[in-house]
Design a protein around this motif. Structure first.
Motif, short mmCIF file in Angstrom:
data_model
loop_
_atom_site.label_atom_id
_atom_site.label_comp_id
_atom_site.label_asym_id
_atom_site.label_seq_id
_atom_site.Cartn_x
_atom_site.Cartn_y
_atom_site.Cartn_z
N UNK A 17 0.83 -1.20 0.00
CA UNK A 17 0.00 0.00 0.00
C UNK A 17 0.88 1.26 0.00
N UNK A 18 0.26 2.39 -0.33
CA UNK A 18 1.02 3.62 -0.58
C UNK A 18 1.77 4.09 0.66
N UNK A 19 1.14 4.04 1.85
CA UNK A 19 1.81 4.50 3.08
C UNK A 19 3.03 3.64 3.40
N UNK A 20 2.85 2.31 3.26
CA UNK A 20 3.97 1.41 3.53
C UNK A 20 5.09 1.62 2.52
N UNK A 21 4.69 1.88 1.25
CA UNK A 21 5.69 2.10 0.21
C UNK A 21 6.51 3.36 0.51
N UNK A 22 5.85 4.42 0.94
CA UNK A 22 6.57 5.67 1.24
C UNK A 22 7.54 5.47 2.41
N UNK A 23 7.08 4.74 3.45
CA UNK A 23 7.95 4.53 4.61
C UNK A 23 9.14 3.67 4.24
N UNK A 24 8.90 2.65 3.42
CA UNK A 24 9.99 1.78 3.01
C UNK A 24 10.98 2.54 2.13
N UNK A 25 10.45 3.43 1.27
CA UNK A 25 11.33 4.24 0.41
C UNK A 25 12.20 5.15 1.26
N UNK A 26 11.58 5.82 2.27
CA UNK A 26 12.36 6.69 3.14
C UNK A 26 13.43 5.89 3.90
N UNK A 27 13.07 4.67 4.27
CA UNK A 27 14.02 3.81 4.99
C UNK A 27 15.23 3.51 4.12
N UNK A 28 14.99 3.13 2.86
CA UNK A 28 16.11 2.85 1.96
C UNK A 28 16.94 4.11 1.70
N UNK A 29 16.24 5.27 1.51
CA UNK A 29 16.97 6.52 1.26
C UNK A 29 17.86 6.89 2.45
#
Length: 580
Positions: A17-29
């Motif tokens: 889902x979009x919220x999980x995707x954003x958090x995971x992206x921030x985590x990788x960044x």
């Protein structure tokens, strides 16, 4: 309603889902930024992504499962925060390494490498010793309630190392880029191969995927249980073989140095399997090799079960020990065959000695010992190498047997049979004839030696003496208490009563009867009419003695002249057997 996004992580596709995707992206960044000045950043990120992909795969309950914020949070807890990976530059790295030397290790449970709860492996990391020794200690303490209780308490109280930083702290390694990369690689190698070789089309099948996970989980449990059992077995193998090898070593040393022991103590107490034809020091060496080498290899086996990376002793040592063992066993077999041939035949020497016993005498039988060799007539020695009173070396033995038999001849006699073994009948007979055995007849007493002697040059070859006392019908005798130590008579013919050595026996045609044993002890105590004794009073008249006759069932049993009170013991057929 949140939007869903299809993403590719580590070569795997996920619905997120979009919220999980954003958090995971921030985590990788955030992780990338923390590694911005580090060499090997791309390789580390690749490993991290593969690890995240593997963890997200475990979260999928079906091919339609959508990764949510909870799933991402749980993955982040396992992987650790970006700060765990942050090292700004080489100087900071050097500073971190320097400061780490003053840091203390933290105690965690190493579940990844542990068999059950990872307690022993975690303690091994903390104290810097091999975990196998801690496992052995807990196994030994397991026989007490303390060991099991201590393990359970540590299991509950000690946290499990989950994140990368916790695993590094557990082993005492500094949190540097190189160590992170090393740790990530160690954990991801098997996972990476599995993911690269995976059939992604089949992973969409929920039933098969669930079955595979269940089977893998069950297999893992079974392997852990059998692994723990193997460790316990290894401890028992190690302890058993170690104590057995110690016993073999002690026995071998005693045999090897037996010639220096006082009075040949070893010879007086044991009989070796291959006899005394071979010097004892040679037997000791062969015994050590034949049993010691297999026990040594059992110790190695026990250690290999406990320590998986134990180094081998090398093929040269293995084959050398095997060759020595084969030679020793071959020599032992050869000596055993030689020992068997030394005792292949039994020889006999027979001698009859007539006993001067009057018809109305009661024979008294007893065994005696020689005070020079033994003070106790009941002491038994199969054989003993010693010296006689003249300092001559002899073989002493108490292998004496005694039997009472009936004879039709009018005179009692003693038959002495001397027996010995040899590699031929001729040698066995000669050895039997050289046995020295003594007895003597003093009045109505038969005194028998309880031992035999032979010269030491005749060698011990199971020398023994068998005594057969042949008594005519009607002979009365008393067996001393020493007779019970050597009597081997057939109980159907002569049943020696051990309750007393004062009983009188009489030889009948088919059996020996006890004449004065208690009725509850001897069924053959059968005097007619229950009469056993009579008191006879004889009085004097005019300085003359009155003649008295005693009759039982009309049969005269005694006619005596006496001025004293007499006590008579009368046999079943009316014969006086004792007059007091």
């Amino acid at each position: 309603m949140n939007k869903t996004v299809n993403i590719n992580i580590g070569g795997l596709f996920f619905h997120i889902d979009e919220d999980a995707f954003q958090k995971l992206s921030r985590y990788f960044d955030a992780i990338k930024r923390s590694l911005s000045n580090s060499s090997g950043k791309e390789e580390i990120m690749k490993d991290i992504e593969m690890r995240v992909a593997e963890l997200l795969t475990e979260k999928q309950k079906s091919d339609k499962h959508v990764i949510n914020l909870k799933d991402v949070d749980e993955v982040i807890v396992v992987m650790g925060q970006p700060e765990d990976y942050r090292i700004d530059d080489d100087a900071t790295e050097a500073k971190t390494d320097f400061n780490y030397t003053n840091r203390r290790k933290k105690l965690y449970r190493d579940k990844d490498n542990g068999l059950i709860g990872g307690v022993c492996t975690g303690l091994g990391h903390y104290f810097g010793i091999d975990a196998v020794w801690i496992k052995i200690l807990f196994l030994i303490l397991a026989f007490t309630s303390f060991g099991l209780l201590a393990y359970i308490i540590l299991w509950i109280a000690t946290p499990k190392a989950v994140t990368t930083s916790e695993k590094l702290e557990m082993t005492g390694e500094p949190v540097t880029i190189s160590n992170i990369e090393k740790k990530v690689r160690e954990e991801f190698d098997s996972v990476s191969n599995k993911i690269k070789n995976a059939n992604y089309d089949e992973m969409g099948n929920q039933v098969k995927y669930g079955a595979e996970r269940a089977a893998n989980g069950l297999g893992d449990v079974i392997m852990r249980v059998f692994g723990a059992f193997a460790k316990v077995l290894g401890v028992f193998v190690l302890l058993f073989s170690s104590f057995a090898l110690l016993g073999v070593l002690i026995a071998s040393v005693i045999l090897i140095f037996s010639s220096t022991l006082p009075a040949n103590t070893i010879l007086n107490n044991i009989t070796t399997p291959i006899g005394l034809e071979t010097p004892l020091w040679i037997q000791g060496v062969l015994f050590l090799i034949a049993l010691g080498i297999p026990l040594f290899f059992l110790i190695i086996l026990g250690l290999k079960i406990l320590v998986t990376n134990l180094k081998s002793i090398g093929n040269i040592a293995k084959y050398s020990l095997l060759a020595i063992w084969i030679i020793a066993v071959g020599v032992l077999v050869s000596l055993g065959i030689n020992e068997a041939t030394q005792r292949a035949f039994e020889g006999k020497s027979v001698k009859k000695e007539v006993l001067n016993l009057l018809p109305n005498d009661t024979l008294h039988i007893k065994f005696v010992s020689n005070d020079f060799f033994s003070k106790n007539v009941s002491e038994y020695r199969e054989f003993m190498f010693t010296q006689d009173s003249t300092k001559k070396e002899v073989i002493y033995s108490n292998q004496i047997s005694f039997e009472i038999k009936s004879t039709d001849k009018p005179q009692a006699y003693l038959q002495i049979e001397k027996l010995a073994d040899g590699k031929s009948f001729s040698e066995a007979n000669q050895r039997a004839e050289k046995i020295n055995y003594g007895f003597k007849m003093v009045g109505n007493q038969l005194i028998l030696d309880n031992y035999l002697l032979t010269n030491i040059e005749n060698k011990y070859r199971d020398q023994k003496v068998e005594l057969y006392l042949y008594l005519p019908k009607g002979t009365l005798f008393v067996a001393d208490e020493t007779v019970q130590n050597y009597d081997e008579s057939d109980n159907e013919f002569f049943n020696l009563h051990y309750s007393s050595d004062k009983y009188t026996y009489r030889v009948e045609e088919t059996q020996v009867k006890c004449l004065d044993c208690p009725k509850d002890e001897n069924e053959y105590n059968d005097v007619p009419n229950g009469i056993q004794t009579e008191d006879i009073n004889v009085t004097e008249e005019n300085d003359s003695v009155k003649t008295v006759s005693v009759k039982i069932n009309g049969k005269e049993v005694i006619n005596t002249k006496s001025g004293k009170k007499s006590k008579l013991t009368i046999s079943p057929d009316g014969v006086v057997i004792k007059s007091e």
